[in-house]
Design a protein around this motif. Structure first.
Motif, short mmCIF file in Angstrom:
data_model
loop_
_atom_site.label_atom_id
_atom_site.label_comp_id
_atom_site.label_asym_id
_atom_site.label_seq_id
_atom_site.Cartn_x
_atom_site.Cartn_y
_atom_site.Cartn_z
N SER A 1 0.83 -1.20 0.00
CA SER A 1 0.00 0.00 0.00
C SER A 1 0.86 1.25 0.00
O SER A 1 2.08 1.18 0.11
CB SER A 1 -0.91 0.00 1.24
OG SER A 1 -0.12 0.03 2.42
N GLY A 2 0.20 2.40 -0.13
CA GLY A 2 0.89 3.68 -0.10
C GLY A 2 1.01 4.30 -1.49
O GLY A 2 0.74 3.64 -2.50
N PRO A 3 1.41 5.56 -1.56
CA PRO A 3 1.47 6.25 -2.86
C PRO A 3 2.48 5.66 -3.84
O PRO A 3 2.25 5.64 -5.05
CB PRO A 3 1.85 7.70 -2.48
CG PRO A 3 2.43 7.60 -1.10
CD PRO A 3 1.73 6.47 -0.44
N LEU A 4 3.61 5.16 -3.34
CA LEU A 4 4.59 4.55 -4.24
C LEU A 4 4.03 3.26 -4.83
O LEU A 4 4.20 2.97 -6.02
CB LEU A 4 5.89 4.28 -3.51
CG LEU A 4 6.62 5.50 -2.95
CD1 LEU A 4 7.91 5.09 -2.25
CD2 LEU A 4 6.91 6.51 -4.05
N ALA A 5 3.36 2.48 -3.98
CA ALA A 5 2.74 1.25 -4.46
C ALA A 5 1.66 1.56 -5.49
O ALA A 5 1.52 0.85 -6.49
CB ALA A 5 2.15 0.47 -3.30
N ALA A 6 0.92 2.64 -5.27
CA ALA A 6 -0.12 3.02 -6.22
C ALA A 6 0.48 3.36 -7.58
O ALA A 6 -0.08 3.03 -8.62
CB ALA A 6 -0.92 4.20 -5.67
N ALA A 7 1.65 4.02 -7.57
CA ALA A 7 2.31 4.37 -8.84
C ALA A 7 2.76 3.12 -9.58
O ALA A 7 2.58 3.00 -10.80
CB ALA A 7 3.50 5.29 -8.55
N ALA A 8 3.35 2.17 -8.86
CA ALA A 8 3.79 0.92 -9.49
C ALA A 8 2.61 0.14 -10.02
O ALA A 8 2.64 -0.40 -11.14
CB ALA A 8 4.60 0.09 -8.50
N ARG A 9 1.55 0.07 -9.23
CA ARG A 9 0.38 -0.69 -9.66
C ARG A 9 -0.27 -0.06 -10.90
O ARG A 9 -0.72 -0.77 -11.81
CB ARG A 9 -0.62 -0.76 -8.49
CG ARG A 9 -1.73 -1.77 -8.69
CD ARG A 9 -2.58 -1.93 -7.45
NE ARG A 9 -1.86 -2.64 -6.41
CZ ARG A 9 -1.41 -2.08 -5.28
NH1 ARG A 9 -1.60 -0.79 -5.05
NH2 ARG A 9 -0.78 -2.80 -4.39
#
Length: 334
Positions: free
Chosen positions: A81-89
């Motif tokens: 989770s988190g903003p970095l994970a959102a970017a990768a996803r």
């Protein structure tokens, strides 16, 4: 050695893919990639000429190549989770890659900072995936079901317990007359061996094809690629190859060996070329009814061509829209 093969061939790159399904198990990172004219010195600040932010990691890069060539790629990795994970996803969604998260709801995504030298394409990498979080048990168990329907599986040595658990569900492998494993009844497994990792010895018995870089060093094995190949063939895989950047790819089975020379190109950025190579190889063998030596060597040549194209532009995504084809590689037997 004399080559023994029955003539089954891998698909040439550019052929209709037929939506082969690939399962990719391993590492995902978020890569920040800077194009620089020179690396900074002590206390020096520099301004990059270009910047790319994209999902990275060996299994992830292979899944990107597989999907780009026309396959259906499913990636099993820890993004969390988190903003970095959102970017990768979001990047994975854009590329059409299905993702199974091993750490849902938990901040888990490693980040890599990468500088690519404008002069020669060499890269320097600082990563933060030295200690990957273990997979959540429910997510790890659910990943095992993803094996059904896969035409090929690629593992990169990360998330080792999950990979071994998934591969343990396969039926035993028969071996063809030319010494390469057949793929009858279960998907072939490709191992991307960038480096030796603790527990790699647990993974190799499940592997059909091991494709390793020049930095891959099993315990007690020297720098000679032929020695590495002999080790791999003695510990599970029936076909093994060692790459060496733009140099020849050495390959071997129990009964034959040889090399494939990648096409000569002007490298702009070598980052991720190995990942592209592995993904293109997996795509090329996914439709083979049997894993013969001839088919696997053809797949090495096809993958070398795609990887060569990928290094002619900056970043790990520009090559996806490039139109120029790299020249065909040379294949040699011994």
């Amino acid at each position: 050695m004399a080559k023994q093969a029955d003539g089954a061939r891998a698909r040439p790159v550019g052929a209709v893919a037929g939506q082969s399904a690939g399962l990719f198990v391993g590492l995902t990172t978020l890569d920040t990639i800077y194009l620089v004219r020179h690396p900074p010195g002590p206390d020096e600040k520099i301004v990059a000429d270009d910047l790319v932010v994209a999902a990275g990691g060996p299994a992830t890069g292979a899944a990107v190549a597989f999907a780009h060539l026309g396959g259906r790629a499913t990636l099993v990795s820890a993004v969390g989770s988190g903003p970095l994970a959102a970017a990768a996803r979001a990047d994975l969604v854009t590329l059409g890659i299905r993702h199974h998260d091993l750490r849902p709801g938990v901040p888990a995504l490693p980040v890599s900072a990468i500088m690519v030298n404008l002069a020669g394409g060499e890269r320097a990498v600082v990563s933060a995936h030295g200690a990957l979080p273990a997979a959540a048990p429910p997510a790890a168990d659910a990943a095992r079901a993803l094996l059904a329907g896969a035409d090929v599986v690629l593992v990169d040595g990360h998330q080792l317990d999950v990979a071994v658990n998934i591969l343990g569900a396969r039926r035993s492998r028969p071996t063809g007359a030319d010494g390469a494993a057949t793929s009858a009844g279960r998907p072939p497994v490709v191992f991307d061996g960038g480096s030796w990792k603790p527990g790699t010895e647990r993974l190799l018995p499940h592997v059909d094809v091991a494709l390793c870089g020049s930095a891959f060093r099993p315990p007690g094995v020297g720098v000679d690629p032929d020695e590495v190949l002999r080790y791999l063939l003695a510990h599970g895989p029936s076909f093994a190859a060692v790459t060496h950047g733009p140099g020849p790819v050495r390959w071997a089975t129990a009964r034959a060996d040889g090399e494939v020379r990648p096409p000569a190109v002007r490298a702009v950025d070598t980052l991720g070329a190995g990942d592209v190579f592995h993904g293109a190889f997996a795509w090329s063998i996914a439709a083979l009814p049997r894993l013969t030596t001839a088919g696997l060597v053809d797949a090495l040549a096809a993958a070398s061509r795609v990887a060569a194209r990928s290094v002619t532009s900056f970043g790990t995504r520009s090559w996806l829209t490039a139109q120029d084809e790299a020249p065909a590689p040379e294949t040699r037997e011994s």
